[in-house]
Write a protein that holds these residues in place. Structure first.
Motif, PDB file in Angstrom:
ATOM      1  N   VAL A  39       0.854  -1.194   0.000  1.00 21.82           N
ATOM      2  CA  VAL A  39       0.000   0.000   0.000  1.00 21.82           C
ATOM      3  C   VAL A  39       0.886   1.239   0.000  1.00 21.82           C
ATOM      4  N   ALA A  40       0.855   1.997  -1.096  1.00 24.80           N
ATOM      5  CA  ALA A  40       1.621   3.239  -1.228  1.00 24.80           C
ATOM      6  C   ALA A  40       0.655   4.404  -1.062  1.00 24.80           C
ATOM      7  N   GLN A  41       0.832   5.202  -0.031  1.00 21.01           N
ATOM      8  CA  GLN A  41      -0.123   6.251   0.293  1.00 21.01           C
ATOM      9  C   GLN A  41       0.200   7.605  -0.356  1.00 21.01           C
ATOM     10  N   GLY A  42       1.399   7.735  -0.913  1.00 22.18           N
ATOM     11  CA  GLY A  42       1.695   8.903  -1.733  1.00 22.18           C
ATOM     12  C   GLY A  42       1.926  10.196  -0.997  1.00 22.18           C
ATOM     13  N   CYS A  43       2.254  10.136   0.292  1.00 25.01           N
ATOM     14  CA  CYS A  43       2.470  11.349   1.067  1.00 25.01           C
ATOM     15  C   CYS A  43       3.839  11.316   1.733  1.00 25.01           C
ATOM     16  N   ARG A  44       4.299  12.504   2.113  1.00 23.61           N
ATOM     17  CA  ARG A  44       5.524  12.606   2.916  1.00 23.61           C
ATOM     18  C   ARG A  44       5.228  13.460   4.134  1.00 23.61           C
ATOM     19  N   PRO A  45       5.818  13.114   5.263  1.00 23.18           N
ATOM     20  CA  PRO A  45       5.500  13.837   6.500  1.00 23.18           C
ATOM     21  C   PRO A  45       6.203  15.189   6.567  1.00 23.18           C
ATOM     22  N   ILE A  46       5.573  16.121   7.264  1.00 23.03           N
ATOM     23  CA  ILE A  46       6.194  17.407   7.574  1.00 23.03           C
ATOM     24  C   ILE A  46       6.042  17.636   9.075  1.00 23.03           C
ATOM     25  N   GLY A  47       7.057  18.202   9.679  1.00 22.28           N
ATOM     26  CA  GLY A  47       6.988  18.504  11.100  1.00 22.28           C
ATOM     27  C   GLY A  47       7.161  17.270  11.961  1.00 22.28           C
ATOM     28  N   PRO A  48       7.122  17.469  13.285  1.00 21.31           N
ATOM     29  CA  PRO A  48       7.358  16.366  14.223  1.00 21.31           C
ATOM     30  C   PRO A  48       6.140  15.469  14.384  1.00 21.31           C
ATOM     31  N   VAL A  49       6.378  14.316  14.993  1.00 20.67           N
ATOM     32  CA  VAL A  49       5.277  13.443  15.406  1.00 20.67           C
ATOM     33  C   VAL A  49       4.626  14.057  16.643  1.00 20.67           C
ATOM     34  N   LEU A  50       3.318  14.184  16.610  1.00 20.80           N
ATOM     35  CA  LEU A  50       2.552  14.788  17.696  1.00 20.80           C
ATOM     36  C   LEU A  50       1.721  13.722  18.401  1.00 20.80           C
ATOM     37  N   GLU A  51       1.293  14.040  19.600  1.00 23.04           N
ATOM     38  CA  GLU A  51       0.409  13.131  20.339  1.00 23.04           C
ATOM     39  C   GLU A  51      -0.913  13.830  20.619  1.00 23.04           C
ATOM     40  N   VAL A  52      -2.003  13.108  20.399  1.00 25.80           N
ATOM     41  CA  VAL A  52      -3.342  13.663  20.624  1.00 25.80           C
ATOM     42  C   VAL A  52      -3.603  13.744  22.128  1.00 25.80           C
ATOM     43  N   GLU A  53      -3.929  14.951  22.615  1.00 27.74           N
ATOM     44  CA  GLU A  53      -4.224  15.159  24.031  1.00 27.74           C
ATOM     45  C   GLU A  53      -5.722  15.274  24.295  1.00 27.74           C
TER      46      GLU A  53
END
Length: 442
Positions: free
Chosen positions: A229-243
């Motif tokens: 499965v190729a989702q075609g996106c690249r991440p930007i910024g840090p990994v965040l946690e949902v509060e």
């Protein structure tokens, strides 16, 4: 006829596996079928025939399988209408055909495979909180090791996510690959399902071959589908946690000891982006959502942003300007990891090349490859035709490729089957057990 792949240890055996493909491109359904007949002339009886047709043939869909079955023999027939068609031409070259009539037919002979085709009425599904047996009764097969599943869904279905979840519940270790058929205005369904062929096919009611709901084929025994499965996106910024989260709305996220609204977190990320990337944010921004079953790397290993499949990419569907919250196309919960993502052609190429190279390291060239791509990919993403199939051919030089452009793609991420958007969901048909040593010449 498409070229046979480099599979000598299988091809030399009498009665060994084979794949034959055909691609018709005439605006007339009858003429497209005739083109397919010419390319498949002399083909012996197949175990499975897969048929993918452009929505331009939708009004004639009840005629399609009966026409094909008059001259082609296959134990099982499966297929659907797509927003576009992926097929392999007589010279062996794969193509992604968008906004034009096209008919792709693939015949497969799979010695040692047990094929269990099924059709499901999605208007009445078993309880997801009940036992797994009623779900297995829908498919007609027990859970076994090494199973895989092709799954095609009608776009008018009302319980698509429930069906996918139920099949995962009943067959938890079974690879599932497929997609939602393309929409059309005809009064009948979008799915094709049948059996047999030859002269007896002329006695059947054509309407019996067109279905709503879901159709598929469970593959057991000597063959399986390897998913990609190729989702075609690249991440930007840090990994965040949902509060803080309510249903599909993320209200607050954190990065280390800093807590903020998702919009405020994004604004801090924008500072470090290039002008071109900031422009992309306006129309190609998504959110990667970590799942509890994902194995996110630790800080001393490969960064999570570089690991394909670390996040399930979901649409951002709304912003609340009062508090900076964002609505996501996925139910959210506190503690989940999230990361903003940008979708572009370069990111898609890079991710696909990395995933395809990984598949090649695990297995030799497959007998066939099936591509279920989002309508938002193709030329709209890459700016040129045959973007995804060309990437596949860079790695697997002669593999026959077939498939369609879907209204939603089905494939596993993080060990769970999901309904995706903007992805390329691949299924590579390979032997279930690797060859032991070198084949003895016959």
């Amino acid at each position: 006829m498409g070229s046979l792949p480099s599979f000598p240890w299988l091809q030399r055996r009498p009665g060994g596996p084979w794949c034959r493909t055909a691609l018709g491109r005439d605006p007339s359904l009858q003429e497209a079928v005739n083109q397919v007949f010419e390319q498949l002339r002399g083909a012996p009886e197949a175990d499975l025939a897969l048929v993918f047709a452009s929505a331009s043939y939708a009004s004639d869909l009840p005629r399609l399988l009966p026409l094909l079955q008059q001259k082609l023999n296959a134990a099982h027939w499966l297929g659907c209408v797509g927003g576009g068609v992926v097929g392999t031409d007589p010279a062996g070259a794969p193509h992604e055909i968008e906004h034009q009539p096209a008919l792709a037919v693939t015949l497969l002979r799979l010695p040692g495979a047990r094929l269990r085709p099924f059709a499901i009425d999605t208007t009445s599904l078993p309880d997801l909180d009940g036992p797994a047996e009623p779900w297995r009764e829908l498919v007609g097969a027990e859970l076994e090791e090494g199973q895989s599943m092709l799954l095609l869904l009608d776009p008018t279905g009302t319980a698509i996510n429930d069906l996918i979840s139920g099949l995962d519940y009943a067959y938890p270790n079974t690879t599932k690959v497929g997609g939602i058929a393309g929409p059309h205005s005809a009064a009948h369904g979008s799915l094709l399902f049948g059996s047999g062929g030859g002269s007896a096919a002329g006695d059947r009611d054509p309407a019996d071959t067109v279905r709503n709901g879901a159709v598929g084929c469970l593959i057991e025994g000597a063959w399986r589908l390897d998913p990609l499965v190729a989702q075609g996106c690249r991440p930007i910024g840090p990994v965040l946690e949902v509060e803080q989260a309510q249903r599909n709305v993320v209200i607050e996220v954190s990065c280390g000891s800093t807590r903020n609204s998702p919009v405020a977190a994004l604004q801090s990320i924008l500072v470090d982006l290039t002008p071109a990337e900031r422009e992309q944010v306006k129309h190609s921004l998504f959110l990667g959502v970590g799942r509890s079953d994902f194995s996110l790397p630790s800080a001393d290993l490969t960064p999570v942003a570089e690991v394909p499949g670390s996040f399930l990419v979901r649409n951002l569907i709304g912003v609340d300007p009062r508090n900076g919250a964002v609505a996501v196309g996925e139910r959210m919960r506190v503690g989940q990891k999230v990361q903003f993502q940008l979708r572009d052609a370069d990111a898609s190429r890079d991710e696909s090349r990395q995933l395809l190279a990984g598949q090649a390291r695990r297995r030799s060239e497959p007998l066939a490859a099936f591509l279920f791509a989002c309508l938002g990919r193709g030329e709209g993403l890459y700016g040129e035709a045959d973007g995804d199939v060309s990437l596949c051919r860079e790695v697997f030089g002669t593999v026959p490729i077939a498939g369609l452009f879907c209204n939603g793609e089905i494939g596993p991420v993080g060990g769970t089957t999901h309904l995706h958007g903007y992805t390329a969901s691949w299924g590579f048909l390979v032997p279930n057990e690797p060859p032991e040593g070198t084949a003895t010449p016959l």
